[in-house]
Design a protein around this motif. Structure first.
Motif, PDB file in Angstrom:
ATOM      1  N   ARG A 180      10.092 -17.963   0.533  1.00  0.00           N
ATOM      2  CA  ARG A 180       9.561 -16.934  -0.347  1.00  0.00           C
ATOM      3  C   ARG A 180       8.056 -16.916  -0.258  1.00  0.00           C
ATOM      4  N   LEU A 181       7.522 -15.776   0.068  1.00  0.00           N
ATOM      5  CA  LEU A 181       6.075 -15.633   0.153  1.00  0.00           C
ATOM      6  C   LEU A 181       5.708 -14.313  -0.500  1.00  0.00           C
ATOM      7  N   PRO A 182       4.536 -14.262  -1.132  1.00  0.00           N
ATOM      8  CA  PRO A 182       4.096 -12.967  -1.662  1.00  0.00           C
ATOM      9  C   PRO A 182       3.826 -12.012  -0.502  1.00  0.00           C
ATOM     10  N   GLU A 183       3.839 -10.745  -0.778  1.00  0.00           N
ATOM     11  CA  GLU A 183       3.833  -9.732   0.253  1.00  0.00           C
ATOM     12  C   GLU A 183       2.778  -9.919   1.365  1.00  0.00           C
ATOM     13  N   GLU A 222       1.767 -11.669   7.045  1.00  0.00           N
ATOM     14  CA  GLU A 222       1.001 -12.502   7.962  1.00  0.00           C
ATOM     15  C   GLU A 222       1.920 -13.505   8.660  1.00  0.00           C
ATOM     16  N   PHE A 223       2.804 -14.063   7.863  1.00  0.00           N
ATOM     17  CA  PHE A 223       3.769 -15.035   8.377  1.00  0.00           C
ATOM     18  C   PHE A 223       4.681 -14.399   9.425  1.00  0.00           C
ATOM     19  N   LEU A 224       5.180 -13.196   9.110  1.00  0.00           N
ATOM     20  CA  LEU A 224       6.063 -12.486  10.037  1.00  0.00           C
ATOM     21  C   LEU A 224       5.314 -12.103  11.314  1.00  0.00           C
ATOM     22  N   GLN A 225       4.057 -11.704  11.131  1.00  0.00           N
ATOM     23  CA  GLN A 225       3.244 -11.328  12.282  1.00  0.00           C
ATOM     24  C   GLN A 225       3.105 -12.512  13.243  1.00  0.00           C
ATOM     25  N   LYS A 226       2.930 -13.699  12.662  1.00  0.00           N
ATOM     26  CA  LYS A 226       2.798 -14.898  13.493  1.00  0.00           C
ATOM     27  C   LYS A 226       4.088 -15.171  14.261  1.00  0.00           C
ATOM     28  N   ILE A 227       5.210 -14.988  13.562  1.00  0.00           N
ATOM     29  CA  ILE A 227       6.508 -15.195  14.228  1.00  0.00           C
ATOM     30  C   ILE A 227       6.652 -14.208  15.373  1.00  0.00           C
ATOM     31  N   ALA A 228       6.324 -12.936  15.082  1.00  0.00           N
ATOM     32  CA  ALA A 228       6.454 -11.875  16.085  1.00  0.00           C
ATOM     33  C   ALA A 228       5.590 -12.195  17.301  1.00  0.00           C
ATOM     34  N   GLU A 229       4.359 -12.624  17.049  1.00  0.00           N
ATOM     35  CA  GLU A 229       3.448 -12.894  18.159  1.00  0.00           C
ATOM     36  C   GLU A 229       3.932 -14.063  19.006  1.00  0.00           C
ATOM     37  N   ARG A 278      19.039 -18.693  15.211  1.00  0.00           N
ATOM     38  CA  ARG A 278      18.598 -19.711  16.143  1.00  0.00           C
ATOM     39  C   ARG A 278      17.107 -20.028  15.954  1.00  0.00           C
ATOM     40  N   LEU A 279      16.380 -19.050  15.423  1.00  0.00           N
ATOM     41  CA  LEU A 279      14.943 -19.245  15.227  1.00  0.00           C
ATOM     42  C   LEU A 279      14.624 -19.968  13.919  1.00  0.00           C
ATOM     43  N   MET A 280      15.596 -19.994  13.004  1.00  0.00           N
ATOM     44  CA  MET A 280      15.311 -20.456  11.652  1.00  0.00           C
ATOM     45  C   MET A 280      14.703 -21.854  11.551  1.00  0.00           C
ATOM     46  N   PRO A 281      15.202 -22.852  12.290  1.00  0.00           N
ATOM     47  CA  PRO A 281      14.619 -24.193  12.115  1.00  0.00           C
ATOM     48  C   PRO A 281      13.100 -24.179  12.322  1.00  0.00           C
ATOM     49  N   ARG A 282      12.672 -23.494  13.369  1.00  0.00           N
ATOM     50  CA  ARG A 282      11.240 -23.425  13.677  1.00  0.00           C
ATOM     51  C   ARG A 282      10.497 -22.668  12.566  1.00  0.00           C
ATOM     52  N   ILE A 283      11.098 -21.580  12.098  1.00  0.00           N
ATOM     53  CA  ILE A 283      10.469 -20.773  11.046  1.00  0.00           C
ATOM     54  C   ILE A 283      10.324 -21.605   9.773  1.00  0.00           C
ATOM     55  N   LYS A 284      11.350 -22.382   9.477  1.00  0.00           N
ATOM     56  CA  LYS A 284      11.300 -23.205   8.269  1.00  0.00           C
ATOM     57  C   LYS A 284      10.184 -24.243   8.364  1.00  0.00           C
ATOM     58  N   ASP A 285      10.037 -24.822   9.546  1.00  0.00           N
ATOM     59  CA  ASP A 285       8.951 -25.786   9.769  1.00  0.00           C
ATOM     60  C   ASP A 285       7.603 -25.144   9.472  1.00  0.00           C
ATOM     61  N   ASN A 334      -1.718 -25.162  -0.540  1.00  0.00           N
ATOM     62  CA  ASN A 334      -1.968 -25.841  -1.799  1.00  0.00           C
ATOM     63  C   ASN A 334      -3.428 -26.242  -1.864  1.00  0.00           C
ATOM     64  N   ALA A 335      -4.011 -26.553  -0.707  1.00  0.00           N
ATOM     65  CA  ALA A 335      -5.416 -26.915  -0.666  1.00  0.00           C
ATOM     66  C   ALA A 335      -6.283 -25.662  -0.611  1.00  0.00           C
ATOM     67  N   GLU A 336      -5.879 -24.711   0.179  1.00  0.00           N
ATOM     68  CA  GLU A 336      -6.735 -23.571   0.466  1.00  0.00           C
ATOM     69  C   GLU A 336      -6.500 -22.391  -0.464  1.00  0.00           C
ATOM     70  N   VAL A 337      -5.396 -22.387  -1.125  1.00  0.00           N
ATOM     71  CA  VAL A 337      -4.981 -21.309  -2.017  1.00  0.00           C
ATOM     72  C   VAL A 337      -5.120 -19.941  -1.365  1.00  0.00           C
ATOM     73  N   HIS A 338      -4.728 -19.887  -0.099  1.00  0.00           N
ATOM     74  CA  HIS A 338      -4.721 -18.597   0.569  1.00  0.00           C
ATOM     75  C   HIS A 338      -3.447 -17.860   0.212  1.00  0.00           C
ATOM     76  N   ILE A 339      -2.419 -18.663   0.071  1.00  0.00           N
ATOM     77  CA  ILE A 339      -1.123 -18.106  -0.293  1.00  0.00           C
ATOM     78  C   ILE A 339      -0.724 -18.750  -1.611  1.00  0.00           C
ATOM     79  N   ALA A 340      -0.100 -17.999  -2.448  1.00  0.00           N
ATOM     80  CA  ALA A 340       0.229 -18.495  -3.779  1.00  0.00           C
ATOM     81  C   ALA A 340       1.039 -19.769  -3.710  1.00  0.00           C
ATOM     82  N   PRO A 341       0.710 -20.738  -4.520  1.00  0.00           N
ATOM     83  CA  PRO A 341       1.487 -21.975  -4.551  1.00  0.00           C
ATOM     84  C   PRO A 341       2.832 -21.750  -5.233  1.00  0.00           C
TER      85      PRO A 341
END
Ligand code: MN
Length: 727
Positions: free
Chosen positions: A507-510, A515-522, A545-552, A562-569
């Motif tokens: 779960r990530l805010p929009e 950004e996360f999806l873009q990284k996966i796509a790239e 098949r991609l899920m394990p890597r995505i979860k990592d 949590n340190a950078e607070v770029h994405i909501a904790p």
């Protein structure tokens, strides 16, 4: 006998070439045949002016080089005596035995070649050839050698005859040589035929080859040295050879496949010969490590031999100078079969009895069987031209064009072999004028008519992917779904990704999610997230098949943020120490509803979700039923309140309306920075009337904090209004 009508030099070369295992009796037989032929052809000349005997001697030499037996060589020396001299078959039988006589008879019968322009006579000739092949394969090999020498000396005959013979060679003899796997004869026949049929193009290719012959040689020597160095380190007894493709091979690609000379990948070929099949694959690994392979150019003819039993690994790689070249890897046994084909049976004594082949090459028998029901002359010619073999089927369009397909292919494969548009528009098929089911497997000789529709939006069915045999059809069907149904694919893929994310608690805010999806796509080499969705949608990639890597990756991001607070904790919120007390439930899983983003200070209420803990809404939220109103889910609403002892940070979204002026955004973010408020996301919209709006998500500690932030922003010059979004 006139010594001018002898060819002792040529005869000497035959004797030097013949198998060292030939017995004195066999040598004697060849010598005797030579003397006999000299006498018979005494006084005869070829059109070139050479004594006639040079022809049978040259034919015999070709066979000696192929490694054929003494009977074949003797028969070659005698092959024109019965036809062109007063010698009878009877006398040959008496002097050289029945075996040799049989071969001479076979060649003589085949030798009565009528003009190639007359199709019915040509067909008759082919019939004879087929019969000869099935009974005595050596006859056809002698005939091929005969044709080869005639082609070598064809410049002495009249132009029309030259072209007729060349065409016949290209259409009948070269394919037969190919089918018998005798590459050396096939290549030379084709090159000679092209040189007579299209002398201009032939000359150009020769020139192109000659123009850089020095550079080419150096290039070949260079890669050979590189390969040898690398391969022999691991496989010491590997042999590395290099060659330049035959002119006909280049011609075919240039004129039939419409390529430029420079576009032809395999002008250069390097061949590596090793001792074992295992070494072949090891060698392939070394080559692909040494050079970059061109995708789609690897062929494993070891696992899947060609119908003429050819075996090798083929790959095309890019050399250091950027020049592509083909590499063939094979064992010595495979090499013998590749060079000499059927003839290798004699040369290497691979279990032949007489001229009969006990097993293998069953296509010859099939051809014979088949030609009985082929009354039409054209059919016979077409059959031989298309190299009937059991591993492949030859199917005709109603117009008579032929398509070669692997055994087991369906009418769908056929449709796609004609054109992808035919396949895509296909609704059914007729075979030999009868409607057949769509999974009908085509057989050689079938005349297949594809029924298509002109209706828009019609296309292949996904089920076809399980029916088709050829990879060509499969990839064309896939590419149709990829292109034509892009929107559907994107929607389907998006839904699937979301489903999978939910299942894995991602779960990530929009903005962070994008950004996360873009990284996966790239990482998967897609330019945009949409392309990634589309690929998931049409089944090009498997999200599970991609899920394990995505979860990592997800875990890493959450930790880092949590340190950078770029994405909501998000984690903080999913704990029960969330700052919310849910009536009657301790330590329950708490979520803040996205519809209203409740903040400390807001009046809140909880909703017990299925499987996702308690969802906290503001009591003013539209999704919360009005007090007293009974709904089927009434009992799932539960009292909740803020824990006054806990102070945490929460996200809130603000809608800022303002004038569209330079520096507006900078001023707003400057103001927020001054208050140590973190901005997570900003969406900007500009309106035609000169206004802008910013939808921004920020972190606050509660309602009071939020109120002060709003008050500060409202004071920024140009800001018209600031509202809390989501209630
Ligand atoms: Mn001849």
């Amino acid at each position: 006998m006139n010594p001018a009508y002898r060819d002792d030099e040529g005869m000497k070369r035959i004797l030097e070439t013949v198998d060292k295992t030939f017995s004195p009796a066999e040598i004697e037989k060849i010598n005797k045949a030579y003397e006999f032929a000299c006498a018979a052809h005494d006084g005869q000349k070829r059109l070139s002016g050479d004594p006639y005997i040079t022809h049978p001697v040259e034919v015999a030499l070709i066979l000696a080089k192929l490694g054929m037996d003494a009977d074949s060589i003797a028969a070659a020396l005698l092959h024109d005596t019965v036809e062109d001299t007063s010698v009878t078959l009877q006398s040959i039988s008496e002097q050289f035995g029945a075996e040799t006589a049989k071969l001479v008879d076979g060649v003589t019968k085949l030798g009565k070649i009528p003009l190639a322009t007359k199709e019915e006579e040509q067909a008759e000739n082919i019939r004879k050839m087929l019969m000869a092949m099935s009974n005595e394969i050596r006859v056809i090999i002698i005939k091929l050698a005969d044709r080869l020498h005639n082609m070598r000396t064809l410049k002495h005959v009249a132009p029309q005859k030259r072209r007729d013979k060349s065409l016949e060679t290209l259409e009948i003899y070269a394919p037969i040589a190919h089918r018998l796997g005798i590459r050396t004869i096939k290549d030379e026949l084709e090159d000679l035929a092209i040189s007579y049929l299209d002398p201009v193009a032939y000359g150009e290719i020769e020139e192109s080859l000659a123009a850089q012959s020095r550079t080419r040689k150096e290039f070949l020597e260079d890669i050979k040295a590189q390969i040898r160095q690398r391969v022999t380190a691991l496989i010491p007894d590997a042999t590395v050879e290099g060659r330049i493709k035959s002119v006909h091979g280049i011609y075919r690609k240039m004129y039939m496949q419409n390529r430029d000379f420079d576009e032809i990948f395999d002008i250069y070929a390097v061949r590596i010969i090793v001792n074992t099949v295992n070494d072949c694959y090891n060698c392939l690994g070394l080559i692909h490590d040494l050079y970059r392979p061109i995708p789609g150019r690897f062929k494993d003819y070891i696992a899947t031999p060609k119908p003429n039993r050819y075996q090798s690994l083929h790959t095309t790689v890019i050399g250091r100078a950027g020049i592509p070249f083909e590499v063939q890897i094979r064992t010595w046994d495979m090499h013998k079969t590749a060079e000499y084909g059927v003839a290798a049976h004699w040369k290497y004594k691979l279990g032949m009895s007489g001229g009969k082949i006990e097993e293998g090459l069953p296509w010859i028998q099939q051809l014979i069987d088949r030609q009985n029901d082929l009354e039409n002359v054209e059919d016979i010619v077409r059959t031989i031209k298309t190299d009937l073999v059991p591993e492949e089927v030859y199917v005709f369009t109603p117009k008579g064009d032929v398509k070669c397909l692997p055994m087991g292919s369906t009418v769908i494969d056929f449709a796609y072999a004609i054109h992808s548009q035919v396949g895509n528009k296909m609704t059914g098929a007729k075979v030999n004028s009868r409607i057949v089911p769509i999974d009908y497997q085509v057989k050689t000789g079938d005349i297949v008519e594809i029924i298509t529709t002109s209706q828009q939006g019609k296309g292949p069915s996904r089920d076809w992917l399980n029916i088709v045999k050829t990879s060509e059809a499969r990839s064309k069907i896939r590419s149709w779904f990829k292109k034509e149904k892009r929107d559907e694919n994107i929607a389907e893929g998006k839904a699937e990704v979301e489903r999978e994310f939910r299942r894995n608690f991602i779960r990530l805010p929009e903005p962070a999610l994008q950004e996360f999806l873009q990284k996966i796509a790239e990482r998967l080499h897609f330019g945009a997230v949409e392309d990634f969705y589309a690929a998931v949608g049409y089944g090009g990639i498997s999200i599970t098949r991609l899920m394990p890597r995505i979860k990592d990756d997800y875990t890493k991001i959450v930790k880092a943020d949590n340190a950078e607070v770029h994405i909501a904790p998000e984690k903080k919120r999913t704990k029960s120490s969330e700052g919310v007390i849910v009536e009657g439930i301790d330590n329950c899983l708490v979520k803040f509803a996205r519809c209203c983003n409740p903040l400390p200070g807001d009046e809140i209420i909880g909703f017990i979700t299925r499987g996702h803990g308690v969802s906290i809404h503001k009591t003013s939220c539209v999704n919360v039923p009005e007090p007293g109103r009974v709904s089927p889910e009434s009992e799932r609403w539960i009292n909740a309140s803020w824990d006054k002892n806990v102070r945490e940070e929460f996200k809130s979204t603000l809608l800022v309306s303002c004038l569209n002026r330079v520096g507006m955004l900078a001023d707003i973010s400057g103001q927020l920075a001054a208050m140590h408020v973190m901005i997570h996301d900003i969406n900007t919209r500009h309106f035609k009337d000169g206004r802008s709006s910013f939808l921004m998500t920020i972190t606050v500690s509660g309602v009071e904090h939020l109120k002060s932030v709003i008050a500060k922003l409202e004071k920024v010059s140009g800001v018209l209004s600031v509202e809390r979004s989501g209630g």
